[in-house]
Design an enzyme around this catalytic site. Structure first.
Site, mmCIF file in Angstrom:
data_model
loop_
_atom_site.group_PDB
_atom_site.id
_atom_site.type_symbol
_atom_site.label_atom_id
_atom_site.label_comp_id
_atom_site.label_asym_id
_atom_site.label_seq_id
_atom_site.Cartn_x
_atom_site.Cartn_y
_atom_site.Cartn_z
ATOM 1 N N ASP A 1 -2.477 -4.988 2.817
ATOM 2 C CA ASP A 1 -3.380 -3.922 3.560
ATOM 3 C C ASP A 1 -4.778 -3.539 2.761
ATOM 4 O O ASP A 1 -5.653 -3.642 3.151
ATOM 5 C CB ASP A 1 -2.772 -2.889 4.086
ATOM 6 C CG ASP A 1 -1.805 -2.311 3.233
ATOM 7 O OD1 ASP A 1 -1.934 -2.496 2.123
ATOM 8 O OD2 ASP A 1 -1.374 -1.237 3.639
ATOM 9 N N ASP B 1 5.336 -5.547 3.452
ATOM 10 C CA ASP B 1 5.331 -4.324 3.004
ATOM 11 C C ASP B 1 6.439 -3.470 3.673
ATOM 12 O O ASP B 1 6.861 -3.680 4.736
ATOM 13 C CB ASP B 1 4.000 -3.746 3.321
ATOM 14 C CG ASP B 1 2.727 -4.317 2.360
ATOM 15 O OD1 ASP B 1 3.116 -4.689 1.559
ATOM 16 O OD2 ASP B 1 1.547 -4.217 3.013
ATOM 17 N N ASP C 1 -4.811 -6.679 -2.546
ATOM 18 C CA ASP C 1 -3.989 -7.598 -1.936
ATOM 19 C C ASP C 1 -4.535 -8.820 -1.423
ATOM 20 O O ASP C 1 -3.882 -9.916 -1.295
ATOM 21 C CB ASP C 1 -3.403 -6.789 -0.676
ATOM 22 C CG ASP C 1 -2.337 -5.742 -0.909
ATOM 23 O OD1 ASP C 1 -1.824 -5.709 -2.084
ATOM 24 O OD2 ASP C 1 -2.211 -4.900 0.048
HETATM 25 P P1 ATP Z 1 4.057 -0.225 1.036
HETATM 26 O O1 ATP Z 1 3.137 -0.231 2.185
HETATM 27 O O2 ATP Z 1 3.723 -1.205 -0.191
HETATM 28 O O3 ATP Z 1 5.480 -0.421 1.261
HETATM 29 P P2 ATP Z 1 3.732 2.493 0.140
HETATM 30 O O4 ATP Z 1 3.169 3.338 0.886
HETATM 31 O O5 ATP Z 1 5.313 2.771 -0.178
HETATM 32 O O6 ATP Z 1 3.679 1.217 0.330
HETATM 33 P P3 ATP Z 1 1.896 3.018 -1.791
HETATM 34 O O7 ATP Z 1 0.838 3.371 -0.470
HETATM 35 O O8 ATP Z 1 1.085 2.171 -2.725
HETATM 36 O O9 ATP Z 1 3.168 2.469 -1.381
HETATM 37 O O10 ATP Z 1 2.420 4.304 -2.495
HETATM 38 C C1 ATP Z 1 2.898 4.391 -3.743
HETATM 39 C C2 ATP Z 1 3.523 5.816 -4.199
HETATM 40 O O11 ATP Z 1 2.430 6.582 -4.117
HETATM 41 C C3 ATP Z 1 4.365 6.216 -2.898
HETATM 42 O O12 ATP Z 1 5.674 5.991 -3.291
HETATM 43 C C4 ATP Z 1 3.996 7.866 -3.187
HETATM 44 O O13 ATP Z 1 4.935 8.203 -4.289
HETATM 45 C C5 ATP Z 1 2.636 7.882 -3.603
HETATM 46 N N1 ATP Z 1 1.941 8.049 -2.525
HETATM 47 C C6 ATP Z 1 1.789 7.690 -1.453
HETATM 48 N N2 ATP Z 1 0.895 8.018 -0.784
HETATM 49 C C7 ATP Z 1 0.373 9.079 -1.168
HETATM 50 C C8 ATP Z 1 -0.814 10.207 -1.000
HETATM 51 N N3 ATP Z 1 -1.323 10.267 0.040
HETATM 52 N N4 ATP Z 1 -0.907 10.905 -1.863
HETATM 53 C C9 ATP Z 1 -0.276 10.924 -3.077
HETATM 54 N N5 ATP Z 1 0.695 10.092 -3.362
HETATM 55 C C10 ATP Z 1 0.961 9.235 -2.649
#
Ligand code: ATP
Length: 915
Positions: free
Chosen positions: A638, A338, A642
């Site tokens: 996580d 990730d 997954d």
């Molecule tokens: P990874 O751990 O897979 O690298 P990530 O944190 O980039 O994960 P996700 O958490 O699945 O991936 O988030 C996907 C998308 O959702 C992000 O790119 C963002 O645009 C949006 N996002 C992330 N966190 C939030 C939140 N707390 N509220 C709203 N949108 C969110």
């Protein structure tokens, strides 16, 4: 289930909790939606005990002890002891018995300790639960829950006790552990008929089941052994597999060696008889050979090496949940990680805002809410559209930012905390904002949905819904700008792209005034009709140690792939900073993966290293595609979804801090610090463990083969003097070597230092046998050396003594003492050479493993006693050696050093040429 009734509870609580109104259950447990007071929880814990299941009954002490005795070799030894006593060799019989006992004790201690290490594996990831205590949300160890506690459940949680649901939103729970039904059960809160069977009690959630989606608030009605899980826990006892592919492989090798040696022993016996050996001598020679040459301690040594690997990994913050992971880690060829929080720091900060009035920058560092809003590099007061963009971010968020001991700390999601910090910089007081715009309802963020929405009352008496999430998801729901004009989607996409290309994580925000006042948010309310407010761009820099770890992995022949839910351009920019992607590389998106067949996927996963906007189900396909190419895959995860990918991967890696219980349960290792560098460290430890295992094998086996050779040659070729067999060692003497060197010499190798090139060589092939060409060649070479050296010294000693007129039986005693001493010294020098597989002892560090010298020191002291102590002379039939004889033995045994040095030089030359 009957209610575990609180004595203070009202009398109507005689029905089971699922048949009562939630409020009645709360009353029955003298609890409320505020939660218990801590003092009350304390009191109840004293009364009800800890919320734990009775510990699994491992193998009892007697059981382990019996296993040490219930071994064909032990019976052979006991038979030999009886035979010795029956033929008047009482001392020999006693010595053999003593050896059996000491051996059993050593085996017992080793196995008991290994068992303890394995049992500790499951204790290393303690369960926690989120509860309300004194009206505050706190995380406590699940063991501390008491009846009446109010627990908060969310997707990914393991239900910590049996609970009656009070509030739920879209709650689904997977109850396979209890009901065998793997489709998650939908939950509700209304009372049910008293006789509803367990599987249909939809207003209850049971300990040991998993929340797959939604959220809920519930009151604990039963804990520990009083839960449904407790009742059937005898069936569910967790067994941590102590066998691994390697220990199985080695057990198989040992079995073959055992059979081979038993055959050779029988032949030896027959040959002895044919040559006119006295029957007792023939039998003793055969038994001695069997006992000396069968590597019975090998599987235990392997388990110990692996258990030590577990301990070392834990010290480097990688918690191993399955012993087999130690060895698999050493052969990993691909690590899929990730991005957020693992490769990056997950310390988000809003750096860029884009609103209809233009571009803005925010200054500052970390989570401290101090910074200025800049427009064209000039500090400006926030215009209305920027103020609303900031307000939407702060209100549509669940985290909090506080100053503790002079440091700014957050609780909750760092992305959301960053939005709050930005709002503080722009608007000032966020607490007042949250008070004036109270939240009425929320749809929490989930990776699959990529957005979050909240419903607020406005200070003017109206309502507003704020929406934040991935730009493409928000844009689907927002068709207009603030003035009511249609949005220029292409222009916004270009802005998103530009921000993402700098490595910023981009969130879009939108607002909507509901047509009529709402009590709660439904999916429909957030499906469309929003007004687009703007974008916020967050930096989340790579962890410096992750950059180093990626480089280390590359050096070790391991490919690192980044699998993220984030935007493709953001992912690619971060990937470049991490050294995962080059300028020309592309990010493959989840949408593209979806269009590919499994075969096409295999090609794509080979070349691409950055995967963006990936959903959990894509992870599973990615793992499979990589495995189809023969890769050994480590995959991080996580979330609940997954879990399948973690199970499928050769090494499932869960996050200790942000990971859900479900993902941890599915994983082979858990990263205590969520850090990618920890995976690299675990790989390094895995490689070390495997090296040490090979070292142990290559050290132990030659001595065993040498014993076989020594006895074969002696029985077949040595003269029979005066009706007595000229045997180079007495059975008890051989047992002495076996016993003493097993403890002092074989174990130090289990904690050997790392080879200097450990992360500069390619991963080992997972199917490569441990008993490889290297081990086989080394075994034969060293065995020949030991056997010829020992036999030579024995013969020279015997015949030179006899030649100067010393009585043959005295000469034999001295010659036998000489032979035992020679084997021991060979082992000492060979141990030093075994410290490094391919290099000299100097390259691994002369003193990097002090245990080797401790072992050698103890062994030499014991051997000196064996030679010179009168009591040992009586017990083992030894005789004191002259200084000259000792020196001869040292010189001959030292020969092994140059021989192995040359062997290593040739081997590494060949390896270089092959490469
Ligand atoms: P990874 O751990 O897979 O690298 P990530 O944190 O980039 O994960 P996700 O958490 O699945 O991936 O988030 C996907 C998308 O959702 C992000 O790119 C963002 O645009 C949006 N996002 C992330 N966190 C939030 C939140 N707390 N509220 C709203 N949108 C969110």
């Amino acid at each position: 289930m009957t209610l575990t009734r609180d004595p203070d509870a009202p009398p109507e609580a005689s029905l089971p909790p699922h048949a009562l109104e939630a409020s009645a259950v709360l009353a029955a447990f003298a609890s409320s939606l505020e939660g218990l007071r801590s003092s009350e929880a304390e009191r109840r814990r004293a009364r009800y005990g800890a919320n734990v299941l009775a510990p699994a009954r491992g193998d009892g002490v007697l059981h382990i002890l019996w296993r040490q005795i219930n071994n064909p070799l032990v019976f052979v030894l006991l038979g030999a002891a009886a035979l010795a006593i029956a033929t008047g060799k009482g001392i020999d019989g006693a010595v053999v018995l003593a050896v059996v006992v000491v051996n059993a004790i050593i085996g017992f201690v080793q196995e008991y300790r290994a068992g303890k290490a394995i049992a500790a594996l499951s204790a290393m990831t303690p369960d926690t639960a989120t509860v309300l205590r004194d009206g505050e949300k706190v995380t406590v160890p699940a063991a501390e829950l008491v009846p009446g506690d109010i627990v908060l459940l969310q997707s990914g949680d393991r239900v910590p006790a049996d609970v009656r649901l009070v509030v739920e939103r879209g709650l689904r729970v997977e109850e396979a552990a209890l009901t065998g039904e793997s489709v998650p059960a939908e939950k509700e809160t209304a009372p049910l008929p008293p006789d509803t069977p367990l599987g249909d009690r939809r207003n209850m959630a049971f300990a040991g089941t998993y929340v797959t989606s939604g959220v809920g608030t519930a009151v604990v009605v039963a804990t520990g052994m009083r839960t449904e899980l407790g009742r059937i826990s005898a069936m569910l006892r967790e067994t941590t597999e102590i066998e691994t592919p390697l220990t199985k492989q080695i057990a198989a090798v040992s079995r073959w060696i055992t059979v081979a040696i038993l055959i050779v022993s029988a032949l030896l016996f027959a040959t002895g008889l044919l040559r006119g050996y006295p029957a007792v001598d023939a039998i003793l020679a055969a038994i001695t050979l069997a006992v000396g040459a069968i590597p019975e301690g090998l599987p235990a040594v392997i388990t110990i090496v692996l258990a030590i690997g577990v301990r070392r990994m834990a010290a480097r913050r990688a918690i191993v949940r399955r012993l087999a992971a130690v060895e698999t880690l050493g052969s990993a060829t691909v690590i899929c990680s990730d991005k957020t929080g693992t490769l990056t720091r997950n310390e988000m900060m809003v750096q860029h805002l884009w609103a209809p009035s233009g571009h803005y920058r925010l200054t500052g560092t970390g989570y401290a809410p101090e910074g200025a809003l800049l427009h064209n590099d000039q500090s400006v007061a926030p215009p209305d559209d920027v103020a609303e963009l900031a307000r939407a971010g702060a209100l549509c968020s669940d985290s909090t930012v506080q100053q503790k001991d002079g440091k700014w700390v957050i609780t909750g999601d760092p992305t959301e905390a960053a939005l709050e910090v930005a709002a503080r910089k722009i608007l000032g007081d966020v607490a007042a904002l949250r008070r004036d715009w109270p939240r009425l309802d929320a749809i929490p963020f989930e990776s699959e949905r990529k957005f979050m929405a909240t419903l607020h009352a406005t200070p003017s008496g109206g309502q507003v819904i704020y929406l934040k999430g991935a730009p493409e998801v928000v844009l689907q729901r927002a068709a207009r700008d603030g003035a009511g004009a249609p949005l220029d989607a292409a222009q916004i996409a270009a802005q998103v792209e530009a921000l993402a290309a700098q490595g910023l994580r981009v969130l879009a925000l939108a607002a909507k005034v509901p047509a009529a006042p709402l009590a709660a948010l439904s999916e429909e309310d957030v499906a469309g009709g929003f007004v687009f407010l703007g974008l916020q761009g967050l930096i989340d820099p790579p962890r410096p140690e992750a950059i180093a770890a990626v480089a280390a992995c590359h050096g070790a022949g391991i490919t690192v792939k980044m699998i993220t839910g984030d935007h493709a351009s953001t992912a690619l920019a971060i990937g470049r900073q991490l050294g995962l992607a080059d300028a020309g590389d592309r990010a493959v998106t989840g949408a593209e993966l979806e269009r590919l067949s499994d075969d096409e996927m295999v090609d794509v996963v080979r070349t691409a290293n950055v995967f963006a906007r990936v959903a959990p189900e894509h992870k599973l396909r990615l793992v499979r595609a990589l495995q189809r190419q023969g890769e050994v895959v480590a995959m991080t995860g996580d979330g609940v979804n997954d879990a399948p990918a973690l199970k499928q991967a050769d090494i499932g890696v869960a996050m200790g801090i942000t990971g859900t219980d479900v993902s941890k349960e599915a994983a082979d290792i858990v990263l205590a610090d969520d850090n990618f560098a920890t995976i690299a460290a675990a790989v390094e430890e895995g490689r070390r463990a495997y090296d040490n295992l090979v070292k142990s094998l290559a050290f132990i086996l030659p001595t065993n083969l040498a014993f076989a050779l020594i006895f074969l040659v002696a029985v077949v070729f040595f003269p029979i003097e005066g009706g007595n067999a000229l045997l180079p060692m007495l059975p008890t003497q051989l047992l002495w070597i076996n016993l003493v060197s097993a403890v002092t010499l074989a174990l130090p190798l289990a904690v050997e230092a790392m080879e200097p090139d450990i992360m500069r060589r390619p991963p080992r092939r997972p199917d490569a046998p441990v008993f490889n060409r290297f081990v086989a060649f080394r075994t034969v070479l060293v065995a020949l050396l030991i056997a010829s050296g020992t036999l030579g010294l024995f013969l020279v000693q015997y015949f030179s003594e006899v030649g100067i007129g010393i009585a043959p039986d005295v000469a034999l005693r001295e010659a036998q003492t000489m032979a035992v001493t020679a084997v021991t010294l060979f082992q000492v020098f060979y141990l030093l050479q075994s410290r490094s597989l391919r290099d000299s002892i100097f390259s691994i560090g002369l003193f990097s493993n002090p245990w080797v010298y401790v072992g050698i020191g103890v062994l030499l002291a014991l051997q000196a006693g064996f030679i010179y102590l009168p009591v040992m002379n009586v017990l083992f039939g030894t005789a004191p050696l002259s200084l000259m004889s000792l020196l001869e033995a040292v010189l001959v045994a030292f020969l092994i050093v140059p021989v192995i040095t040359v062997e290593k030089a040739i081997a590494s030359r060949l390896a270089r040429e092959a490469a």
